[in-house]
Design a protein around this motif. Structure first.
Motif, PDB file in Angstrom:
ATOM      1  N   GLU A 203      32.573  37.450  56.674  1.00 48.34           N
ATOM      2  CA  GLU A 203      34.008  37.624  56.505  1.00 48.34           C
ATOM      3  C   GLU A 203      34.584  36.468  55.681  1.00 48.34           C
ATOM      4  N   GLY A 204      35.665  36.759  54.965  1.00 49.17           N
ATOM      5  CA  GLY A 204      36.370  35.705  54.253  1.00 49.17           C
ATOM      6  C   GLY A 204      35.682  35.221  53.003  1.00 49.17           C
ATOM      7  N   ARG A 205      34.887  36.082  52.363  1.00 44.62           N
ATOM      8  CA  ARG A 205      34.175  35.658  51.162  1.00 44.62           C
ATOM      9  C   ARG A 205      33.975  36.812  50.209  1.00 44.62           C
ATOM     10  N   ALA A 206      34.168  36.543  48.917  1.00 43.11           N
ATOM     11  CA  ALA A 206      33.828  37.492  47.856  1.00 43.11           C
ATOM     12  C   ALA A 206      33.060  36.719  46.804  1.00 43.11           C
ATOM     13  N   HIS A 207      32.108  37.365  46.136  1.00 41.77           N
ATOM     14  CA  HIS A 207      31.329  36.641  45.131  1.00 41.77           C
ATOM     15  C   HIS A 207      31.381  37.364  43.792  1.00 41.77           C
ATOM     16  N   TYR A 208      31.224  36.581  42.716  1.00 41.07           N
ATOM     17  CA  TYR A 208      31.326  37.079  41.347  1.00 41.07           C
ATOM     18  C   TYR A 208      30.252  36.392  40.503  1.00 41.07           C
ATOM     19  N   GLU A 209      29.473  37.181  39.810  1.00 44.52           N
ATOM     20  CA  GLU A 209      28.470  36.602  38.918  1.00 44.52           C
ATOM     21  C   GLU A 209      29.141  36.083  37.647  1.00 44.52           C
TER      22      GLU A 209
ATOM     23  N   ASP B 138      21.394  23.384  63.009  1.00 40.03           N
ATOM     24  CA  ASP B 138      20.668  23.485  61.727  1.00 40.03           C
ATOM     25  C   ASP B 138      21.061  24.763  60.978  1.00 40.03           C
ATOM     26  N   ALA B 139      22.353  25.033  60.967  1.00 40.94           N
ATOM     27  CA  ALA B 139      22.845  26.274  60.346  1.00 40.94           C
ATOM     28  C   ALA B 139      22.642  26.247  58.842  1.00 40.94           C
ATOM     29  N   SER B 140      22.239  27.378  58.292  1.00 38.86           N
ATOM     30  CA  SER B 140      22.067  27.525  56.848  1.00 38.86           C
ATOM     31  C   SER B 140      23.414  27.781  56.185  1.00 38.86           C
ATOM     32  N   LEU B 141      23.569  27.266  54.962  1.00 35.86           N
ATOM     33  CA  LEU B 141      24.784  27.537  54.188  1.00 35.86           C
ATOM     34  C   LEU B 141      24.604  28.750  53.282  1.00 35.86           C
ATOM     35  N   SER B 142      23.607  29.571  53.579  1.00 36.23           N
ATOM     36  CA  SER B 142      23.417  30.783  52.779  1.00 36.23           C
ATOM     37  C   SER B 142      24.628  31.705  52.884  1.00 36.23           C
ATOM     38  N   TYR B 143      25.367  31.636  53.996  1.00 37.73           N
ATOM     39  CA  TYR B 143      26.553  32.492  54.132  1.00 37.73           C
ATOM     40  C   TYR B 143      27.634  32.119  53.121  1.00 37.73           C
ATOM     41  N   LEU B 144      27.554  30.894  52.576  1.00 38.06           N
ATOM     42  CA  LEU B 144      28.515  30.456  51.558  1.00 38.06           C
ATOM     43  C   LEU B 144      28.041  30.758  50.145  1.00 38.06           C
ATOM     44  N   PHE B 145      26.699  30.730  49.913  1.00 36.12           N
ATOM     45  CA  PHE B 145      26.192  30.754  48.542  1.00 36.12           C
ATOM     46  C   PHE B 145      25.229  31.887  48.222  1.00 36.12           C
ATOM     47  N   ASN B 146      24.804  32.649  49.204  1.00 36.56           N
ATOM     48  CA  ASN B 146      23.879  33.749  48.929  1.00 36.56           C
ATOM     49  C   ASN B 146      24.661  35.053  48.851  1.00 36.56           C
ATOM     50  N   PRO B 147      24.735  35.683  47.667  1.00 37.22           N
ATOM     51  CA  PRO B 147      25.508  36.927  47.542  1.00 37.22           C
ATOM     52  C   PRO B 147      25.025  38.039  48.456  1.00 37.22           C
ATOM     53  N   ALA B 148      23.760  37.970  48.884  1.00 34.91           N
ATOM     54  CA  ALA B 148      23.209  39.048  49.704  1.00 34.91           C
ATOM     55  C   ALA B 148      23.585  38.920  51.172  1.00 34.91           C
ATOM     56  N   VAL B 149      24.134  37.784  51.579  1.00 35.22           N
ATOM     57  CA  VAL B 149      24.492  37.569  52.982  1.00 35.22           C
ATOM     58  C   VAL B 149      25.937  37.999  53.213  1.00 35.22           C
ATOM     59  N   GLU B 150      26.144  38.870  54.173  1.00 29.01           N
ATOM     60  CA  GLU B 150      27.492  39.344  54.492  1.00 29.01           C
ATOM     61  C   GLU B 150      28.225  38.324  55.359  1.00 29.01           C
TER      62      GLU B 150
ATOM     63  N   SER C 166      17.834  31.240  31.401  1.00 30.12           N
ATOM     64  CA  SER C 166      17.179  31.161  32.710  1.00 30.12           C
ATOM     65  C   SER C 166      18.079  30.529  33.760  1.00 30.12           C
ATOM     66  N   THR C 167      19.374  30.834  33.697  1.00 32.02           N
ATOM     67  CA  THR C 167      20.339  30.212  34.601  1.00 32.02           C
ATOM     68  C   THR C 167      21.173  31.285  35.287  1.00 32.02           C
ATOM     69  N   SER C 168      21.274  31.177  36.594  1.00 29.79           N
ATOM     70  CA  SER C 168      22.135  32.056  37.371  1.00 29.79           C
ATOM     71  C   SER C 168      23.304  31.235  37.890  1.00 29.79           C
ATOM     72  N   MET C 169      24.518  31.725  37.676  1.00 29.99           N
ATOM     73  CA  MET C 169      25.710  31.066  38.197  1.00 29.99           C
ATOM     74  C   MET C 169      26.531  32.092  38.972  1.00 29.99           C
ATOM     75  N   GLN C 170      26.875  31.743  40.199  1.00 24.52           N
ATOM     76  CA  GLN C 170      27.671  32.606  41.051  1.00 24.52           C
ATOM     77  C   GLN C 170      28.934  31.866  41.468  1.00 24.52           C
ATOM     78  N   LEU C 171      30.056  32.567  41.446  1.00 23.55           N
ATOM     79  CA  LEU C 171      31.341  32.011  41.850  1.00 23.55           C
ATOM     80  C   LEU C 171      31.781  32.721  43.129  1.00 23.55           C
ATOM     81  N   PHE C 172      32.297  31.952  44.090  1.00 24.19           N
ATOM     82  CA  PHE C 172      32.660  32.516  45.390  1.00 24.19           C
ATOM     83  C   PHE C 172      34.118  32.199  45.713  1.00 24.19           C
ATOM     84  N   ASP C 173      34.840  33.201  46.169  1.00 22.16           N
ATOM     85  CA  ASP C 173      36.201  33.023  46.653  1.00 22.16           C
ATOM     86  C   ASP C 173      36.150  33.053  48.175  1.00 22.16           C
ATOM     87  N   TYR C 174      36.704  32.020  48.813  1.00 19.26           N
ATOM     88  CA  TYR C 174      36.722  31.940  50.275  1.00 19.26           C
ATOM     89  C   TYR C 174      38.168  32.004  50.771  1.00 19.26           C
ATOM     90  N   TRP C 175      38.350  32.490  51.987  1.00 15.74           N
ATOM     91  CA  TRP C 175      39.684  32.481  52.577  1.00 15.74           C
ATOM     92  C   TRP C 175      39.569  32.473  54.096  1.00 15.74           C
TER      93      TRP C 175
END
Length: 601
Positions: free
Chosen positions: A174-180, A160-172, A57-66
């Motif tokens: 620039e400068g980010r790729a995500h890997y399950e 009050d900006a959300s950090l979903s752009y860093l951690f939500n795979p569904a949010v587009e 019951s655990t989801s882990m996502q890895l994100f590459d930023y640039w």
């Protein structure tokens, strides 16, 4: 190993099968799904991967930023003021058209040497502030608000900006790729604990398996020390002839900017104790790390900083954050942290900690954005529990793949004993759709916690299919389920425990089984009463005991090499017997079949 540098049509079927896997909680053991990741061949003598475990019951996502480009080295800062301003509004730091409460681009910056711009270059409006500059041996608390919003952290200030752009795979962005990370397999099992320590084991993300390859040696130097966490670098880059090479944290090949998100559910064990030890979650590392439980910020190690540590003790409720020198930065409790967020767990409090048997949503957000060291150490014995789930399969037992737009959908009802979804006692308690693998997990849509079937007014449930994938007919008969709690010999129910059983198998093709892992309280397990019925040492009476001479002890390592009677490898079953102070007398099979509510059934 795959390198990642910086550089159905559905076939019509005559019928379908489905399977429900349910979690079984026992006071004497921690139960969770366990899969052991296989060892991978060593690159050179002495270098190999170690066994890790997959969490239920655990989801882990890895994100590459640039910033400038994914393939570009990130170890050299810009050299001119205009170049700095361009970089701080490019890629993950941008776009340049965005103004985040007075900061051009996104408010959180990924940058090297931001505190040392060219002489006369004022980058205050481009993010040169306490949120982004190094906190040194301390941390920068308060970067994010005390409660999640729509499941993601929200900044204090900056609109009050959300950090979903860093951690939500569904949010587009620039400068980010995500890997399950399939199975969240970063951790090794050490006694009762799950552990990862970059000073002991280098971890590289494998794009072929979508899992971590965790090695038996550390790698990447910082000064005279070896042992850093850079998941987007490969073993070929950091090891030579089976040993850590001289690559350091300042090397152009190192991929610094990344994030890791982990979402799971755990259960508060009896007394906050697992296997005789306090249940804890301990973290040490850099940079930003935030842990939320049920949406409340519990551990705040925000900012770009030297290795800092945080600890949660679920027996006492104590929450502690320490700086690099071991100084206590904050000391509070779970209850205080929830109060600061204006939240309270649904079941209330047991002193300063959670009520025994309650389930909670665990959210971890971790980033490396300071472009120097990347230390990571996690030690926990959290009582991770698998949620009840259903998987739709075809007539051969293979999962029915359900891409977006063609999922199977189900409504779940709590009903009276007649299983009538139109009856006076019936109410809809959830709607679910299958994922890409044809599976759904029974979790509360509002809290994300696993559904506790023992908390509903009745123990009777109906699962009704409302939509089926193309090429498959709807199930004609709804699935009737009954929750049967685990009872002790005196008839008392063990809180939060039980099994979800299918009562109309022949009408639906639905069967129930278990996905569970019993973590022993020590490294020795016992095969009790070996042999077939009638053979020496066999004891068919569940009230009795086997003679000590026929008990066969074996270790967890022995399990992997065991052979079944048919010659196949692997362990077929484990019987877990409670210790004497939690003894349970189970009735004979005939009684269990005749009366599922009998004590001990």
């Amino acid at each position: 190993m795959a390198e990642l540098g910086k550089t159905q049509t559905a076939q019509a079927a005559l019928g379908w099968n489905a399977r429900i896997a349910t979690s079984l909680m026992m006071i004497c053991a921690m139960l969770a799904s366990l899969m052991v990741a296989p060892l991978r061949s060593a690159q050179a003598a002495g270098l190999s991967t170690i066994e890790t475990v997959s969490l239920p019951s655990t989801s882990m996502q890895l994100f590459d930023y640039w910033g400038a480009a994914q393939e570009a080295p990130d170890n050299t800062p810009p050299t001119s003021c205009n170049a700095w301003k361009s970089y701080l509004t490019s890629g993950i730091n941008g776009p340049s058209t965005l103004n985040s409460g007075g900061v051009q681009g996104e408010a959180l910056k990924f940058a090297k040497d931001l505190k040392w711009p060219p002489s006369g270059c004022d980058l205050g409006n481009w993010g040169s502030n306490a949120t982004n500059l190094s906190a040194g041996d301390s941390v920068k608390q308060g970067i994010v608000q005390a409660a999640l919003k729509d499941d993601y952290p929200v900044l204090n200030g900056y609109g009050d900006a959300s950090l979903s752009y860093l951690f939500n795979p569904a949010v587009e962005h620039e400068g980010r790729a995500h890997y399950e990370v399939v199975g969240a397999n970063l951790f090794k099992l050490d006694g009762n604990y799950l552990k990862y320590n970059s000073k002991e084991n280098f971890a590289a993300y494998n794009t072929t398996t979508s899992q971590f390859d965790v090695y038996n040696k550390a790698a990447v130097q910082t000064g005279s020390n070896v042992g850093q966490f850079f998941p987007f670098n490969t073993a070929d880059q950091v090891f030579t002839n089976g040993e850590a090479n001289n690559i350091s944290v300042t090397d152009a090949a190192i991929n610094h900017y990344f994030g890791l998100g982990m979402l799971s559910t755990f259960t508060q064990p009896l007394g906050g104790v697992v296997g005789g030890d306090d249940m804890v979650f301990d973290f040490s590392g850099d940079d930003d790390m935030w842990i939320f439980i049920d949406g409340a910020l519990v551990l705040d190690l925000g900012g770009s900083h030297a290795p800092a540590s945080g600890s949660i003790n679920f027996r006492t409720g104590q929450v502690t954050v320490k700086g690099n020198a071991g100084q206590i930065i904050t000391s509070s409790s779970l209850r205080q942290q929830f109060s600061a967020a204006g939240l309270s767990p649904p079941s209330g409090w047991q002193g300063s900690t959670f009520v025994d048997g309650t389930r909670h949503r665990f959210s971890l957000f971790y980033m490396e954005r300071g472009n120097y060291q990347s230390n990571l150490e996690i030690t926990t014995n959290l009582n991770y529990m698998p949620a009840a789930h259903i998987q739709k399969t075809d007539i051969t037992g293979a999962p029915v793949k359900t891409p977006a737009g063609s999922a199977a959908s189900f409504d779940l009802y709590n009903t009276g004993s007649d299983y009538d979804i139109t009856g006076a006692q019936a109410r809809n308690i959830g709607s679910f759709s299958t994922d890409d693998d044809g599976a759904i997990a029974f979790v509360d849509k509002d809290t994300g916690a696993q559904m506790n079937f023992g908390l509903y007014p009745t123990s009777y449930f109906v699962l009704k299919e409302t939509a089926s994938p193309p090429g498959y007919a709807l199930l004609l008969n709804s699935i009737h389920l009954r929750f049967i709690p685990i009872s002790q010999a005196d008839g008392s129910v063990i809180p939060g425990s039980g099994t979800l059983n299918v009562v109309n198998y022949y009408e639906t093709g639905m069967e129930s089984s278990f996905d569970s892992w019993a973590m022993p309280v020590n490294s020795t397990m016992y095969r009790w009463c070996p042999g077939e019925s009638g053979s020496a040492g066999y004891n068919g009476n569940t009230f009795g005991r086997c003679p000590a001479g026929v008990q066969t002890a074996f270790t967890l390592s022995d399990v992997k090499a065991m052979k079944a009677l048919d010659g196949s490898a692997g362990l077929k079953a484990v019987v877990v017997h409670a210790p004497e102070d939690h003894d349970v007398d189970f009735p004979d099979a005939a009684t269990q079949r005749a009366d599922p509510d009998a004590a001990g059934s």
